[in-house]
Design an enzyme around this catalytic site. Structure first.
Site, PDB file in Angstrom:
ATOM      1  N   TYR A  33      62.630  27.786 -22.410  1.00 26.57           N
ATOM      2  CA  TYR A  33      62.199  28.133 -21.644  1.00 26.57           C
ATOM      3  C   TYR A  33      63.296  27.683 -19.850  1.00 26.57           C
ATOM      4  O   TYR A  33      63.241  28.645 -19.211  1.00 26.57           O
ATOM      5  CB  TYR A  33      60.960  27.580 -20.984  1.00 26.57           C
TER       6      TYR A  33
ATOM      7  N   CYS B 247      63.590  19.570 -12.632  1.00 20.76           N
ATOM      8  CA  CYS B 247      64.612  19.472 -11.368  1.00 20.76           C
ATOM      9  C   CYS B 247      65.449  20.249 -11.566  1.00 20.76           C
ATOM     10  O   CYS B 247      66.215  20.156 -13.149  1.00 20.76           O
ATOM     11  CB  CYS B 247      64.724  18.133 -10.329  1.00 20.76           C
TER      12      CYS B 247
ATOM     13  N   GLY C  34      62.228  24.489 -10.023  1.00 22.42           N
ATOM     14  CA  GLY C  34      61.338  23.153  -9.799  1.00 22.42           C
ATOM     15  C   GLY C  34      61.202  24.124  -8.703  1.00 22.42           C
ATOM     16  O   GLY C  34      61.992  24.203  -7.391  1.00 22.42           O
TER      17      GLY C  34
ATOM     18  N   ASN D 200      67.549  14.057 -12.061  1.00 21.98           N
ATOM     19  CA  ASN D 200      66.512  15.246 -12.959  1.00 21.98           C
ATOM     20  C   ASN D 200      66.614  14.724 -14.130  1.00 21.98           C
ATOM     21  O   ASN D 200      67.582  14.024 -14.559  1.00 21.98           O
ATOM     22  CB  ASN D 200      67.623  16.380 -13.570  1.00 21.98           C
ATOM     23  N   GLY D 201      65.287  14.768 -14.903  1.00 19.58           N
ATOM     24  CA  GLY D 201      64.346  13.892 -16.134  1.00 19.58           C
ATOM     25  C   GLY D 201      62.894  13.162 -15.365  1.00 19.58           C
ATOM     26  O   GLY D 201      63.094  13.771 -15.027  1.00 19.58           O
TER      27      GLY D 201
END
Ligand SMILES: O=P(O)(O)OC[C@H]1O[C@H](OP(=O)(O)OP(=O)(O)O)[C@H](O)[C@@H]1O
Ligand SMILES: NC(=O)CC[C@H](N)C(=O)O
Ligand SMILES: [Mg+2]
Length: 512
Positions: free
Chosen positions: A260, A2, A28, A103-104
């Protein structure tokens, strides 16, 4: 993955958060949300499913008042895709009123959810690990607040308690209504979080973001990363405090950000993503030369977008021409982070189209940043052959992905990974290529370490190595997440918009 943003400014932040989310959209595509906070303590939220530009309308923007705020773009890793109830930020009304964006991925979130209910009498209403995380933080803060005076010490003690209870990866921004912004990162710094400053005549403004690209485009100067385990607390009027809140912090950032996820123009933990990708290209070229010195390649072609930097450098190193053989439809999002295999597959063809002349009668070396499910590579090799290529070789700037990722990237079952149970020759056969070349893990680590100037040498590489840095992942855990994912009741069918929240604006298209 995210994308998160947190800001304390001197003027309204609604537009800044919206613009910032647009530059983090690649992290995201499932849902987006913004919360703004006024000095009085009143907070405003708007969130919804879909892309940033689809979730926010002018009227929603007008209602997002305040000089402090947080924002989130979601790529689900827990709970289910396209579930509005799991869109972030999350809100809890006590103590003070807290909103949080994460995020995670937490590896003990089922346990946390149980503990929250049984021991702490807090109800978690969704399957989102982030809602559990917010409640752990809120509970630990509540335990320590004695009055309406909230000191930085109390905030830091609550974060320290979060570190003790929570396992996994988390970069977090939160607002405590009327008090300020809190940001923290897990003790390994698995997910990134950078901090930027913008001086104004009224005082400094601060912006925290998953990637530095958000700071650049918003006119903030990258100051530093939030350290692993560290928490930063910035009051509503811009007083900044920070403290290390973990017992044994150690920076082990996720290497897949560099392979990526992140944009190449970002710098995280002092590592330029672009430079890391160039180094990956160099190292991959050396491997190809080493294992197949006689290989008859006419042209090197990247699979846009992410592999461009590595492919270019690989071509340079091998002294071969580099050509843009595939044109990308700029209106199609990233396929890997789309939910559902059929959508991903269809999108590859919609997204990439070959230029015949670059393939006809040639031996082509296609380069991608990674091969995960093989959705992209299978289609692309076929397209190259249909366009008249003679031989099609395929090189991946990352090693074979063989293990589930449990820290915020959605590749949880081994059955989905094309490399499971196959060696390179079998993978080549599976995707229809004449040969496949993978980067060695040591060479990938070296590439990213070199881009850090040798400062960082350990990375979170579990999806390639099967070694999980948090030490709490074993076969039983992997079997459990795999069976949960394989069950017909999991993920998308979790459905239902169990939306219990701050009095918020929700994107109207989702209210059916
Ligand atoms: O083996 P797979 O499961 O297909 O996954 C790997 C592919 O997915 C990603 O591309 P994506 O389209 O998401 O984004 P990009 O345009 O940034 O390359 C990645 O860059 C690879 O091309
Ligand atoms: N990719 C992420 O960082 C996801 C955050 C959180 N685990 C969610 O599923 O919403
Ligand atoms: Mg790609």
């Amino acid at each position: 993955m995210c994308g998160i943003l947190g800001v304390v400014a001197k003027t309204p932040v609604n537009q800044l958060l919206y613009d910032g989310l647009l530059v983090l959209q690649h992290r995201g595509q499932d849902a987006a949300g913004i919360v703004t906070a006024e000095a009085s303590g009143v907070m405003h939220m708007h969130k919804g499913s879909g892309l940033v530009r689809d979730v926010f309308r002018t009227r929603n923007m007008r209602s997002l008042m305040g000089n402090v705020g947080i924002a989130h773009v979601r790529y689900p890793t827990a709970g289910s895709a396209s579930n509005l109830a799991e869109a972030q930020p999350f809100y809890v009304n006590s103590p003070f009123g807290i909103v949080l964006a994460h995020n995670g991925n937490l590896t003990n979130h089922q346990q946390l959810k149980d503990d929250m209910y049984r021991s702490n009498m807090r109800h978690i209403n969704t399957s989102s690990d982030s809602e559990a995380l917010l409640n752990v933080f809120a509970y630990e803060l509540q335990k320590r607040v004695k009055s309406f005076e909230l000191s930085p010490d109390t905030v830091f003690e609550a974060v320290a308690a979060v570190h003790k209870r929570v396992r996994g990866a988390y970069a977090v921004v939160a607002v405590i209504a009327g008090y300020g912004l809190v940001a923290f990162r897990d003790p390994y710094g698995i997910r990134p979080l950078v901090m930027g400053v913008h001086p104004t005549p009224a005082g400094d403004e601060y912006l925290l973001a998953s990637e530095s690209v958000a700071l650049d485009t918003m006119g903030f100067k990258l100051e530093r990363d939030v350290e692993p385990g560290e928490a930063v607390f910035i009051t509503m009027d811009g007083q900044r405090y920070s403290r290390q809140c973990a017992d044994a912090p150690r920076l082990v950032p996720c290497i897949f950000e560099h392979v990526y996820f992140a944009r190449p123009d970002s710098v995280m933990d002092g590592i330029s993503v672009y430079e890391a990708r160039l180094n990956m290209g160099d190292n991959l070229a050396d491997k190809i030369r080493r294992v197949s010195p006689e290989l008859d390649i006419d042209v090197v072609i990247p699979i846009p977008d992410t592999s461009r930097a590595s492919a270019l450098q690989l071509a340079n190193r091998l002294g071969l021409p580099y050509r843009e053989g595939f044109i990308k439809n700029r209106y199609i999002g990233r396929t890997f982070i789309m939910p559902g295999q059929s959508t991903r597959k269809k999108s590859v063809r919609q997204k990439l189209n070959p230029i015949g002349v670059e393939f006809k009668g040639k031996n082509v070396m296609l380069v991608d940043d990674s091969i995960v499910r093989g959705t992209t590579s299978k289609e692309i090799v076929l397209m190259a052959r249909e366009a008249g290529a003679q031989k099609v070789y395929f090189a991946s700037a990352a090693p074979a992905v063989r293990f589930p990722h449990v820290y915020g990237i959605d590749m949880p079952t081994r059955a989905e990974l094309i490399a499971t149970g196959r060696d390179e020759a079998q993978i080549a056969e599976e995707i229809g290529a004449d040969a496949v070349f993978y980067q060695d893990l040591a060479a990938l680590e070296q590439a990213v370490a070199d881009a850090s100037g040798g400062r960082i040498t350990t990375f979170e590489t579990s999806c390639f190595s099967g070694e999980y840095v948090t030490g709490d992942i074993d076969e039983a855990y992997l079997d459990q997440i795999e069976s949960r994912r394989a069950s017909p009741l999991s993920r998308d069918s979790d459905g239902g918009s169990r939306l219990l929240d701050l009095n918020i604006g929700v994107a109207e298209q989702n209210l059916i």
